[in-house]
Write a protein that holds these residues in place. Structure first.
Motif, PDB file in Angstrom:
ATOM      1  N   ALA A 100       0.825  -1.208   0.000  1.00 38.10           N
ATOM      2  CA  ALA A 100       0.000   0.000   0.000  1.00 38.10           C
ATOM      3  C   ALA A 100       0.862   1.261   0.000  1.00 38.10           C
ATOM      4  N   LYS A 101       1.873   1.284   0.846  1.00 43.77           N
ATOM      5  CA  LYS A 101       2.716   2.479   0.944  1.00 43.77           C
ATOM      6  C   LYS A 101       3.472   2.740  -0.349  1.00 43.77           C
ATOM      7  N   GLU A 102       3.917   1.686  -1.015  1.00 42.73           N
ATOM      8  CA  GLU A 102       4.663   1.874  -2.253  1.00 42.73           C
ATOM      9  C   GLU A 102       3.772   2.506  -3.317  1.00 42.73           C
ATOM     10  N   ILE A 103       2.533   2.054  -3.396  1.00 45.37           N
ATOM     11  CA  ILE A 103       1.606   2.630  -4.378  1.00 45.37           C
ATOM     12  C   ILE A 103       1.234   4.057  -3.999  1.00 45.37           C
ATOM     13  N   TRP A 104       0.938   4.297  -2.735  1.00 43.04           N
ATOM     14  CA  TRP A 104       0.576   5.651  -2.305  1.00 43.04           C
ATOM     15  C   TRP A 104       1.737   6.619  -2.493  1.00 43.04           C
ATOM     16  N   ASN A 105       2.946   6.182  -2.197  1.00 41.61           N
ATOM     17  CA  ASN A 105       4.109   7.038  -2.420  1.00 41.61           C
ATOM     18  C   ASN A 105       4.281   7.357  -3.895  1.00 41.61           C
ATOM     19  N   TYR A 106       4.023   6.365  -4.748  1.00 41.93           N
ATOM     20  CA  TYR A 106       4.215   6.589  -6.177  1.00 41.93           C
ATOM     21  C   TYR A 106       3.234   7.624  -6.702  1.00 41.93           C
ATOM     22  N   ILE A 107       1.954   7.485  -6.342  1.00 39.16           N
ATOM     23  CA  ILE A 107       0.985   8.441  -6.886  1.00 39.16           C
ATOM     24  C   ILE A 107       1.179   9.827  -6.275  1.00 39.16           C
ATOM     25  N   LEU A 108       1.709   9.879  -5.052  1.00 36.59           N
ATOM     26  CA  LEU A 108       2.032  11.178  -4.449  1.00 36.59           C
ATOM     27  C   LEU A 108       3.167  11.844  -5.214  1.00 36.59           C
TER      28      LEU A 108
ATOM     29  N   LEU B 100      -4.593   1.091   9.743  1.00 38.29           N
ATOM     30  CA  LEU B 100      -3.688   2.121   9.237  1.00 38.29           C
ATOM     31  C   LEU B 100      -2.614   2.433  10.273  1.00 38.29           C
ATOM     32  N   THR B 101      -1.394   2.589   9.809  1.00 30.31           N
ATOM     33  CA  THR B 101      -0.294   2.950  10.699  1.00 30.31           C
ATOM     34  C   THR B 101      -0.150   4.470  10.734  1.00 30.31           C
ATOM     35  N   ASP B 102       0.588   4.962  11.726  1.00 27.99           N
ATOM     36  CA  ASP B 102       0.857   6.396  11.802  1.00 27.99           C
ATOM     37  C   ASP B 102       1.563   6.878  10.541  1.00 27.99           C
ATOM     38  N   GLU B 103       2.477   6.069  10.032  1.00 26.91           N
ATOM     39  CA  GLU B 103       3.214   6.442   8.826  1.00 26.91           C
ATOM     40  C   GLU B 103       2.284   6.563   7.623  1.00 26.91           C
TER      41      GLU B 103
ATOM     42  N   ALA C 174     -13.202   1.962  17.934  1.00 27.21           N
ATOM     43  CA  ALA C 174     -12.569   3.139  18.534  1.00 27.21           C
ATOM     44  C   ALA C 174     -11.308   3.525  17.769  1.00 27.21           C
ATOM     45  N   ILE C 175     -10.518   2.527  17.392  1.00 32.75           N
ATOM     46  CA  ILE C 175      -9.308   2.796  16.606  1.00 32.75           C
ATOM     47  C   ILE C 175      -9.688   3.328  15.230  1.00 32.75           C
ATOM     48  N   LEU C 176     -10.739   2.742  14.630  1.00 30.99           N
ATOM     49  CA  LEU C 176     -11.208   3.203  13.327  1.00 30.99           C
ATOM     50  C   LEU C 176     -11.646   4.664  13.406  1.00 30.99           C
ATOM     51  N   GLU C 177     -12.411   5.011  14.438  1.00 33.10           N
ATOM     52  CA  GLU C 177     -12.865   6.396  14.606  1.00 33.10           C
ATOM     53  C   GLU C 177     -11.684   7.350  14.695  1.00 33.10           C
ATOM     54  N   ALA C 178     -10.688   6.977  15.466  1.00 30.26           N
ATOM     55  CA  ALA C 178      -9.523   7.851  15.637  1.00 30.26           C
ATOM     56  C   ALA C 178      -8.785   8.034  14.314  1.00 30.26           C
ATOM     57  N   ALA C 179      -8.664   6.953  13.544  1.00 29.51           N
ATOM     58  CA  ALA C 179      -7.978   7.035  12.254  1.00 29.51           C
ATOM     59  C   ALA C 179      -8.752   7.924  11.280  1.00 29.51           C
ATOM     60  N   VAL C 180     -10.077   7.743  11.226  1.00 30.94           N
ATOM     61  CA  VAL C 180     -10.904   8.558  10.341  1.00 30.94           C
ATOM     62  C   VAL C 180     -10.814  10.028  10.719  1.00 30.94           C
ATOM     63  N   GLU C 181     -10.821  10.313  12.003  1.00 33.90           N
ATOM     64  CA  GLU C 181     -10.726  11.700  12.456  1.00 33.90           C
ATOM     65  C   GLU C 181      -9.400  12.322  12.039  1.00 33.90           C
ATOM     66  N   ARG C 182      -8.318  11.571  12.155  1.00 35.23           N
ATOM     67  CA  ARG C 182      -7.005  12.102  11.751  1.00 35.23           C
ATOM     68  C   ARG C 182      -6.959  12.371  10.252  1.00 35.23           C
ATOM     69  N   ILE C 183      -7.560  11.475   9.466  1.00 36.46           N
ATOM     70  CA  ILE C 183      -7.593  11.682   8.015  1.00 36.46           C
ATOM     71  C   ILE C 183      -8.482  12.872   7.672  1.00 36.46           C
ATOM     72  N   ARG C 184      -9.643  12.944   8.309  1.00 34.80           N
ATOM     73  CA  ARG C 184     -10.594  14.027   8.029  1.00 34.80           C
ATOM     74  C   ARG C 184     -10.008  15.386   8.372  1.00 34.80           C
ATOM     75  N   ARG C 185      -9.217  15.411   9.432  1.00 35.34           N
ATOM     76  CA  ARG C 185      -8.613  16.670   9.875  1.00 35.34           C
ATOM     77  C   ARG C 185      -7.708  17.266   8.799  1.00 35.34           C
ATOM     78  N   GLY C 186      -7.148  16.423   7.951  1.00 34.87           N
ATOM     79  CA  GLY C 186      -6.284  16.914   6.886  1.00 34.87           C
ATOM     80  C   GLY C 186      -7.030  17.637   5.782  1.00 34.87           C
TER      81      GLY C 186
ATOM     82  N   LEU D 118       1.353   9.859   5.463  1.00 30.53           N
ATOM     83  CA  LEU D 118       1.515   9.837   4.011  1.00 30.53           C
ATOM     84  C   LEU D 118       0.249  10.315   3.316  1.00 30.53           C
ATOM     85  N   LEU D 119      -0.894   9.840   3.758  1.00 33.19           N
ATOM     86  CA  LEU D 119      -2.164  10.283   3.183  1.00 33.19           C
ATOM     87  C   LEU D 119      -2.390  11.776   3.404  1.00 33.19           C
ATOM     88  N   GLY D 120      -1.922  12.269   4.534  1.00 28.88           N
ATOM     89  CA  GLY D 120      -2.078  13.684   4.849  1.00 28.88           C
ATOM     90  C   GLY D 120      -1.321  14.601   3.911  1.00 28.88           C
TER      91      GLY D 120
END
Length: 585
Positions: free
Chosen positions: A237-245, A263-266, A303-315, A270-272
């Motif tokens: 996943a990271k290799e593809i996301w890095n490439y399109i970025l 999802l990891t912090d890294e 709970a972990i999913l909610e936290a991840a979505v919130e971090r992504i949404r914040r971006g 990266l998505l941010g």
């Protein structure tokens, strides 16, 4: 010899990657004998029959799914009457799990291809092209269901050995491009057919990078990855996301179906860094009921999913699509309402309220009796009731789904809904009461008129909160102009006549000083007034998070809507809030 691969899609913008993959994999010498015909479920049966007949095929193969199976059943019933010598073959998930019953019901079929079809179809096509197709030769091909029974099972395909499908994009103009970088799924969700294939295989990354660059070079509008749980392999996943970025062309959007709780912090970081609009994420929440999650064999931590979505949404740069499924075991009406509220408060751009489909071959199908699942006998096999939900409950949820589609997923009522929600116990209650309001007043929910929906929402808000009717009028006016420079002023909007001179004065000043509208330097005051919009407000409707935003200030505020500089993610007009003295607020 002509072999016709036939696809019946749900919509014109869709394409069927399966038939293109089958033809591409057939290789030189066979590919030239294979033709693709794509239709939609909106075609009349007679029109499809006529088109197939005029193509003069020698062999026909259909790609079968829940959305097209009913139509294909009609076609395979009628085709032998007009093409009596033409063998008919089926393939796809809708026919892979009860092939013997289908062959018994339709003896005119030559057979069914089971599971992944690339290698199976190539061997089958070679028999027909060589003129050596016979019952003994068919029995030697793995992956078939014949009237005499199943042939040997077929090993999973080497994904890196499959050819690229899109060398000529002219065939896919104005249609969604589907791309596959992996097959299989490591998870065992009981309602999903992907859980059957637990052998996750990945396409070689050198090929993936080359193919992604092809899309980027051609400025393809959207590439939709069909990988199940795209981020189950973090390195991939990271290799593809890095490439399109790193190779972003500023145009192409990539769609991924992911699990947010892994999802990891890294990865979140990266998505941010993505351009707004570069990536959109579809996340299957399905339910927040932990007993239900356990029963359907999902290990997601909400709970972990909610936290991840919130971090992504914040971006504020990623389009987020969250899914819920009604009709799962141990989830009653109240529990589903709790799941809905929890997901709604994650504030995705899209909230998909779906209904359980009891798919043949899934573990859910095996447990149907234990769960009291009553579902449609024909595709899409959608749930009608369970041991926890009555049919009446399902109907109410259907009505709520319609309201969510009209008012939330349209993204046309963002500020109004956020303020109106405060008048209800929960978002679920708000949409339920809105659905009941529609039904009671006899409103038509599928009206094509956007203004009609605004007027109904205003009537609903005025009934629920009559003291602040003027506030809701301004909110809806704000929401409308935020998305469109209207040619006709909405009937509920305030009279602009008392403000005409102030508005003209603003544009005359802007023509001289060029303070608020960068990029409009070539236009005079009259042109500026037509290309943008200046609207007076009494309430601070652009601050929906603040309770003070609902209080009348006594002053007039103006909002300048700039349609040239829209939000890249939401497509909302850029706004500047100014006072009547033309000072920024």
């Amino acid at each position: 010899m002509k072999i016709l691969l036939t696809a019946v899609n749900a919509k014109y913008i869709h394409s069927n990657p399966a038939v293109y993959s089958l033809r591409a994999y057939a290789g030189e010498g066979l590919r030239e004998r294979i033709e693709i015909a794509e239709y939609t479920i909106n075609w009349k049966t007679g029109d499809i029959l006529a088109d197939i007949y005029e193509r003069k095929p020698d062999v026909i193969a259909f790609s079968c799914y829940i959305w097209n199976w009913e139509l294909i059943r009609e076609l395979i019933t009628e085709l032998p009457k007009i093409l009596p010598a033409c063998p008919l073959w089926l393939g796809g998930p809708e026919v892979s799990y009860d092939a013997p019953q289908i062959l018994a019901e339709y003896p005119q079929l030559a057979g069914i291809m089971i599971g992944e079809g690339e290698e199976t179809f190539r061997e089958l096509a070679k028999l027909y092209v060589d003129g050596s197709c016979s019952e003994p030769s068919l029995r030697k091909i793995p992956g078939l269901a014949l009237s005499a029974g199943y042939t040997a099972s077929r090993e999973p395909a080497d994904l890196s050995g499959l050819p690229f499908l899109y060398n000529d994009l002219d065939f896919f103009k104005n249609r969604i491009i589907y791309y596959e970088s992996s097959r299989g799924c490591p998870y065992r969700c009981s309602y999903c057919l992907s859980s059957i294939d637990k052998t996750v295989r990945f396409r070689d990354m050198d090929k993936v990078r080359k193919e992604l660059q092809f899309f980027l070079d051609h400025q393809t509008a959207q590439v939709k990855f069909v990988d199940r749980t795209f981020n189950c392999n973090h390195a991939h996943a990271k290799e593809i996301w890095n490439y399109i970025l790193d190779h972003d062309n500023g145009v192409t959007n990539f769609h991924f179906e992911i699990s947010a709780d892994i999802l990891t912090d890294e990865e979140i970081e990266l998505l941010g860094r993505m351009r707004p609009g570069l990536v959109q994420l579809e996340i299957g929440v399905q339910t927040t009921n932990y007993k239900t999650l356990s029963e359907i064999r999902r290990s997601a931590d909400t709970a972990i999913l909610e936290a991840a979505v919130e971090r992504i949404r914040r971006g504020q740069n990623i389009h987020i699509h969250l899914d819920l499924i009604a009709g799962l075991p141990y989830e009653d009406y109240e529990s589903f309402g709790n799941s809905f509220n929890r997901v709604y408060h994650m504030r995705p751009q899209q909230l998909q309220l779906g209904f359980l489909k009891v798919l043949k071959g899934s573990y859910m199908h095996e447990k149907a009796e234990a769960y009291g699942l009553v579902y449609q006998s024909r595709p899409p096999y959608e749930v009608l009731s369970t041991s926890w939900l009555s049919y009446g409950d399902i109907l109410r949820l259907k009505q709520i789904e319609q309201m969510v589609e009209l008012y939330y997923n349209s993204n046309q009522f963002t500020y109004t809904l956020r303020a109106l929600q405060r008048q209800f116990e929960s978002p679920f209650s708000m949409f339920l009461q809105l659905a009941e309001f529609y039904r009671r007043e006899g409103y038509v929910w599928n009206s094509p008129s956007r203004a009609y929906r605004y007027e109904i929402l205003l009537a609903f808000a005025a009934e629920k909160d009559p003291v602040r009717s003027a506030f809701y009028r301004e909110l809806l006016t704000f929401d409308m102009y935020l998305r469109e420079n209207l040619k006709s002023r909405p009937v509920f909007a305030g009279d602009l006549q008392p403000f005409k001179e102030t508005i003209r004065g603003f544009y005359r000043q802007e023509e001289e000083k060029r303070r608020y509208l960068p990029g409009y330097e070539a236009y005079d005051a009259r042109q500026l007034s037509k290309m943008t919009h200046l609207e007076p407000f009494v309430f601070r409707v652009w601050e929906p998070e603040e309770e003070s935003g609902e209080e009348q200030t006594g002053d007039i505020f103006y909002v300048l809507f700039d349609y040239k500089h829209r939000n890249a993610l939401t497509k909302e007009a850029g706004i500047t809030v100014i006072s009547k003295e033309y000072k920024p607020i």
